[in-house]
Motif scaffolding. Structure first.
Motif, mmCIF file in Angstrom:
data_model
loop_
_atom_site.group_PDB
_atom_site.id
_atom_site.type_symbol
_atom_site.label_atom_id
_atom_site.label_comp_id
_atom_site.label_asym_id
_atom_site.label_seq_id
_atom_site.Cartn_x
_atom_site.Cartn_y
_atom_site.Cartn_z
ATOM 1 N N GLY A 24 0.828 -1.206 0.000
ATOM 2 C CA GLY A 24 0.000 0.000 0.000
ATOM 3 C C GLY A 24 0.857 1.249 0.000
ATOM 4 N N PRO A 25 0.258 2.392 -0.276
ATOM 5 C CA PRO A 25 1.015 3.632 -0.356
ATOM 6 C C PRO A 25 1.525 4.091 1.006
ATOM 7 C CG PRO A 25 -1.321 4.114 -0.392
ATOM 8 C CD PRO A 25 -1.187 2.609 -0.440
ATOM 9 N N CYS A 26 2.629 4.838 0.987
ATOM 10 C CA CYS A 26 3.062 5.506 2.208
ATOM 11 C C CYS A 26 2.317 6.847 2.265
ATOM 12 C CB CYS A 26 4.587 5.699 2.221
ATOM 13 S SG CYS A 26 5.236 7.022 1.176
ATOM 14 N N TYR A 27 2.426 7.543 3.362
ATOM 15 C CA TYR A 27 1.724 8.829 3.522
ATOM 16 C C TYR A 27 2.152 9.809 2.426
ATOM 17 C CZ TYR A 27 -0.323 12.841 5.909
ATOM 18 O OH TYR A 27 -1.084 13.944 6.223
ATOM 19 N N ARG A 28 3.452 9.844 2.118
ATOM 20 C CA ARG A 28 3.980 10.776 1.129
ATOM 21 C C ARG A 28 3.518 10.461 -0.281
ATOM 22 N NH1 ARG A 28 8.449 14.174 1.317
ATOM 23 N NH2 ARG A 28 8.128 15.230 3.252
ATOM 24 N N CYS A 29 3.176 9.186 -0.580
ATOM 25 C CA CYS A 29 2.629 8.839 -1.897
ATOM 26 C C CYS A 29 1.343 9.630 -2.153
ATOM 27 C CB CYS A 29 2.282 7.349 -1.976
ATOM 28 S SG CYS A 29 3.662 6.228 -2.131
ATOM 29 N N LEU A 30 0.502 9.714 -1.124
ATOM 30 C CA LEU A 30 -0.791 10.383 -1.262
ATOM 31 C C LEU A 30 -0.693 11.883 -1.064
ATOM 32 C CD1 LEU A 30 -3.038 7.842 0.651
ATOM 33 C CD2 LEU A 30 -2.671 8.021 -1.804
ATOM 34 N N PHE A 31 0.234 12.312 -0.212
ATOM 35 C CA PHE A 31 0.357 13.734 0.116
ATOM 36 C C PHE A 31 1.812 14.177 -0.038
ATOM 37 C CE2 PHE A 31 -2.966 11.790 2.779
ATOM 38 C CZ PHE A 31 -4.072 12.456 2.292
ATOM 39 N N PRO A 32 2.280 14.365 -1.277
ATOM 40 C CA PRO A 32 3.682 14.734 -1.486
ATOM 41 C C PRO A 32 4.023 16.124 -0.953
ATOM 42 C CG PRO A 32 2.507 14.630 -3.580
ATOM 43 C CD PRO A 32 1.563 14.160 -2.525
ATOM 44 N N LYS A 93 -11.755 3.370 -1.217
ATOM 45 C CA LYS A 93 -10.456 2.963 -1.735
ATOM 46 C C LYS A 93 -9.586 4.202 -1.873
ATOM 47 C CE LYS A 93 -11.917 -1.058 -4.360
ATOM 48 N NZ LYS A 93 -11.968 -1.686 -5.691
ATOM 49 N N ILE A 94 -8.298 4.041 -1.595
ATOM 50 C CA ILE A 94 -7.350 5.124 -1.847
ATOM 51 C C ILE A 94 -6.334 4.625 -2.867
ATOM 52 C CG2 ILE A 94 -7.655 6.333 0.334
ATOM 53 C CD1 ILE A 94 -5.225 4.981 1.446
ATOM 54 N N ARG A 95 -5.746 5.541 -3.601
ATOM 55 C CA ARG A 95 -4.830 5.129 -4.669
ATOM 56 C C ARG A 95 -3.621 4.397 -4.094
ATOM 57 N NH1 ARG A 95 -4.052 10.996 -5.513
ATOM 58 N NH2 ARG A 95 -2.210 11.581 -4.338
ATOM 59 N N GLY A 96 -2.996 3.629 -4.931
ATOM 60 C CA GLY A 96 -1.866 2.808 -4.516
ATOM 61 C C GLY A 96 -0.563 3.574 -4.428
ATOM 62 N N ARG A 97 0.486 2.833 -4.210
ATOM 63 C CA ARG A 97 1.831 3.390 -4.089
ATOM 64 C C ARG A 97 2.216 4.114 -5.377
ATOM 65 N NH1 ARG A 97 5.807 -0.289 -1.077
ATOM 66 N NH2 ARG A 97 5.105 1.011 0.614
ATOM 67 N N SER A 98 2.890 5.241 -5.221
ATOM 68 C CA SER A 98 3.340 6.031 -6.368
ATOM 69 C C SER A 98 4.779 5.675 -6.713
ATOM 70 C CB SER A 98 3.252 7.527 -6.044
ATOM 71 O OG SER A 98 3.914 8.284 -7.034
ATOM 72 N N SER A 99 5.024 5.334 -7.959
ATOM 73 C CA SER A 99 6.390 5.014 -8.379
ATOM 74 C C SER A 99 7.280 6.262 -8.340
ATOM 75 C CB SER A 99 6.393 4.399 -9.779
ATOM 76 O OG SER A 99 5.858 5.321 -10.710
ATOM 77 N N GLN A 100 6.658 7.451 -8.303
ATOM 78 C CA GLN A 100 7.395 8.715 -8.269
ATOM 79 C C GLN A 100 7.631 9.234 -6.848
ATOM 80 O OE1 GLN A 100 8.488 9.798 -11.291
ATOM 81 N NE2 GLN A 100 7.469 7.929 -11.985
ATOM 82 N N CYS A 101 7.143 8.516 -5.835
ATOM 83 C CA CYS A 101 7.250 8.967 -4.446
ATOM 84 C C CYS A 101 8.716 9.106 -4.036
ATOM 85 C CB CYS A 101 6.532 7.991 -3.514
ATOM 86 S SG CYS A 101 6.651 8.451 -1.766
ATOM 87 N N GLU A 102 9.063 10.249 -3.428
ATOM 88 C CA GLU A 102 10.450 10.472 -3.027
ATOM 89 C C GLU A 102 10.850 9.662 -1.792
ATOM 90 O OE1 GLU A 102 11.233 14.280 -0.464
ATOM 91 O OE2 GLU A 102 9.901 14.836 -2.110
ATOM 92 N N VAL A 103 9.868 9.074 -1.095
ATOM 93 C CA VAL A 103 10.168 8.277 0.089
ATOM 94 C C VAL A 103 10.244 6.784 -0.224
ATOM 95 C CG1 VAL A 103 9.341 7.626 2.388
ATOM 96 C CG2 VAL A 103 9.190 10.001 1.651
ATOM 97 N N CYS A 104 9.276 6.264 -1.004
ATOM 98 C CA CYS A 104 9.247 4.808 -1.238
ATOM 99 C C CYS A 104 9.199 4.435 -2.714
ATOM 100 C CB CYS A 104 8.053 4.184 -0.505
ATOM 101 S SG CYS A 104 6.462 4.595 -1.255
#
Length: 138
Positions: A24-32, A93-104
């Protein structure tokens, strides 16, 4: 990275989700980036009905137990929304992990040292006295 069981309450509403668990996404994936401070409600301004954080806190504890014991379906990739006025609970549902996320993400640049030295108040341009409570588990 550790899973984050995150709960928040304001007024007569609460929300709960699990970040960074089972793909699942990290917090930063959803709120960069944080929203502007003018868009954020504070408990000191808006108030919170005391039972709402109690209900959300109990749900947080349950999510942590489900993760630690590997039973049930934790709220990864989903968010529970609670409305105390109508006694309704909705799960979205919330969106999944972002491949562009600077954390994960695939090319993550955020290091453990940066995390330890991170200035949250500067990042959000507001003091830490917020209604959001977080429990790190596992």
């Amino acid at each position: 990275m550790q899973p984050l069981v995150s709960g928040a309450a304001i007024g007569l509403e609460g929300q709960l989700t699990v970040y960074n668990y089972n793909g699942g996404p990290c917090y930063r994936c959803l709120f960069p980036t944080p929203p502007p401070t003018t868009a954020c409600q504070r408990c000191s301004d808006s108030g919170v009905l005391g039972i709402v954080p109690g209900i959300i806190g109990c749900q947080q504890a349950l999510e942590a137990i489900k993760i630690a014991s590997d039973v049930g379906e934790p709220l990864s990739r989903r968010m529970l929304l609670f409305d105390a006025l109508t006694a309704q609970i909705c799960i979205v549902k919330i969106r999944g992990r972002s491949s562009q996320c600077e954390v994960c993400g695939e090319n993550a640049t955020f290091t453990e040292k940066q995390f330890q030295e991170f200035d949250y108040e500067k990042f959000t341009q507001s003091p830490l006295s917020m209604c959001t409570s977080h429990i790190l588990k596992q």
